[in-house]
Scaffold this motif. Structure first.
Motif, PDB file in Angstrom:
ATOM      1  N   THR A 299      11.658  15.276  -3.312  1.00 24.30           N
ATOM      2  CA  THR A 299      10.745  14.702  -2.324  1.00 24.30           C
ATOM      3  C   THR A 299      10.560  13.212  -2.561  1.00 24.30           C
ATOM      4  N   ALA A 300      10.448  12.819  -3.840  1.00 23.53           N
ATOM      5  CA  ALA A 300      10.318  11.399  -4.167  1.00 23.53           C
ATOM      6  C   ALA A 300      11.531  10.621  -3.686  1.00 23.53           C
TER       7      ALA A 300
ATOM      8  N   VAL B   7       2.683   6.388  -2.487  1.00 20.24           N
ATOM      9  CA  VAL B   7       3.767   7.292  -2.874  1.00 20.24           C
ATOM     10  C   VAL B   7       3.829   7.449  -4.385  1.00 20.24           C
ATOM     11  N   ALA B   8       3.588   6.360  -5.129  1.00 23.29           N
ATOM     12  CA  ALA B   8       3.678   6.404  -6.593  1.00 23.29           C
ATOM     13  C   ALA B   8       2.635   7.321  -7.214  1.00 23.29           C
TER      14      ALA B   8
ATOM     15  N   TYR C  55       0.822  -1.207   0.000  1.00 21.37           N
ATOM     16  CA  TYR C  55       0.000   0.000   0.000  1.00 21.37           C
ATOM     17  C   TYR C  55       0.861   1.264   0.000  1.00 21.37           C
ATOM     18  N   ALA C  56       1.950   1.261   0.766  1.00 21.64           N
ATOM     19  CA  ALA C  56       2.832   2.430   0.813  1.00 21.64           C
ATOM     20  C   ALA C  56       3.397   2.735  -0.568  1.00 21.64           C
TER      21      ALA C  56
ATOM     22  N   SER D 133       0.846   9.981   7.046  1.00 23.02           N
ATOM     23  CA  SER D 133       0.096  10.386   5.853  1.00 23.02           C
ATOM     24  C   SER D 133      -0.400   9.165   5.074  1.00 23.02           C
ATOM     25  N   ILE D 134       0.370   8.085   5.085  1.00 29.63           N
ATOM     26  CA  ILE D 134      -0.055   6.851   4.406  1.00 29.63           C
ATOM     27  C   ILE D 134      -1.288   6.277   5.086  1.00 29.63           C
ATOM     28  N   PHE D 135      -1.269   6.249   6.412  1.00 31.37           N
ATOM     29  CA  PHE D 135      -2.432   5.724   7.136  1.00 31.37           C
ATOM     30  C   PHE D 135      -3.631   6.664   7.022  1.00 31.37           C
TER      31      PHE D 135
END
Length: 376
Positions: free
Chosen positions: A97-98, A88-89, A83-84, A149-151
């Protein structure tokens, strides 16, 4: 990844694609309520198959709400690592930042949580993970901010009910030391000790609050000495060992900064001695005359300046702090400080104002000591 597809109209229920790329199935049950599948699906056909099963149970009179249905679900759980990578993608972020996100995932987040189902990661696990990075406070804050932020997106997509990221003030960087700020006299002595070839870029950092990458990214046309303004439109960044030119660190970094007028005569004299170059050429190029200047070159010159004022802990970035604090001492508002130093939020500007207030109090105490003849 592109935008989520629109929901597909069906005879029974609906299937919609989430921003994560997975599919959610929902329908209106015999009880009149809206019901969603307890999981999301990798493929649309699996979501449609779940709806077919629900419709059959209704037609046979065997239906009950999905929350009470007891059956084995063969769908593999969604792992944090998977999921992460998806989250991000799909973000529209700058190359720098990437690269930072990739580094944080590789070094901190994935080693701890990559193979764990998204919904099984606990707040206690995250707290322990966060505490384990205490010796690297900047990385600690950045890694926690990314995971949080992912959660947040997982909650918005209803992949988890609540976020387990509950560390209090987890995204606030713990600073190992106070901001180094120079007095005007120290700044002048610092610049006098810097080699003349690198004096102007460091002068712009100290008096105008530019970041090192912003100074090195300036073009000839960005320094307008007729009106006394330096335009920040691009910056030099290091990505995978290469120096690249891109936009400033944030959108707020694109700005025009007024140069203190007392510096203009010396700057005009310096500009008159420079070779004629195209307006789009770099103002402070490397020795070849066109490549970006390496940050280490500025640091070598900076080291001579900080030695002259006996401030071994001073960094090139500390010159930016000096400019911002001086502006705050002279009454700049939060909005003016944000605009001048290129910050998108007022947090750092407030810190400069706090430093300025402390110094003003010290100044008042010294004035009182002078007036009364008592030691300050």
């Amino acid at each position: 990844m592109g935008r989520p597809r629109a929901k597909v109209k069906r005879g029974f229920g609906e299937v919609g694609q989430l921003p994560s790329g997975r599919f959610r199935a929902r329908y209106t049950g015999p009880d009149g309520g809206r019901h969603s599948a307890p999981i999301t699906f990798v493929a649309r056909i699996d979501a449609e198959g779940w709806l077919v099963d629900q419709e059959r149970m209704i037609s046979r009179g065997e239906w009950e709400p999905p929350a009470r249905q007891v059956r084995e679900v063969e769908e593999a759980p969604l792992l944090l690592g998977e999921y992460a990578a998806t989250v991000v993608a799909r973000r529209r972020i700058r190359p720098g930042t990437a690269a930072l996100y990739a580094k944080l995932l590789r070094l901190t987040i994935l080693p701890a949580f990559a193979g764990q189902p998204l919904g099984e990661i606990t707040a206690a696990e995250i707290s322990a993970w966060y505490a384990g990075m205490r010796t690297t406070p900047t990385q600690q804050a950045n890694a926690y901010g990314l995971l949080k932020s992912i959660f947040k997106e997982a909650v918005e997509e209803r992949l988890v009910d609540v976020s387990p990221c509950r560390v209090k003030a987890g995204t606030q960087k713990e600073r190992a030391r106070e901001i180094d700020v120079l007095t005007v006299d120290q700044l002048n002595r610092y610049l006098a000790a810097v080699p003349e070839a690198r004096r102007v870029p460091l002068l712009l950092a100290g008096w105008c609050g530019l970041r090192s990458g912003e100074v090195r990214g300036l073009r000839v046309r960005d320094l307008d000495l007729d009106i006394g303004v330096v335009h920040v439109r691009q910056a030099v960044v290091r990505l995978k060992g290469q120096l690249l030119i891109g936009p400033p660190k944030t959108d707020a970094g694109v700005r025009s900064v007024s140069i203190p007028p007392h510096l203009l005569p010396a700057l005009r004299e310096w500009a008159a001695r420079q070779p004629v170059r195209e307006r789009e050429a770099l103002l402070f190029p490397a020795r070849d005359g066109h490549s970006p200047l390496n940050d280490s070159v500025l640091r070598v010159a900076h080291n001579k300046g900080k030695a002259a004022i006996d401030m071994p802990g001073l960094t090139v970035h500390g010159l930016r702090h000096t400019s911002a604090t001086l502006a705050a001492q002279l009454g700049a508002t939060l909005a003016e400080l944000q605009a001048r130093i290129g910050h998108s939020t007022p947090n750092m500007a407030m810190r400069y104002q706090h430093v300025a207030a402390e110094r003003d109090a010290q100044l008042a105490a010294r004035m009182s000591a002078f007036a009364t003849g008592r030691p300050g």
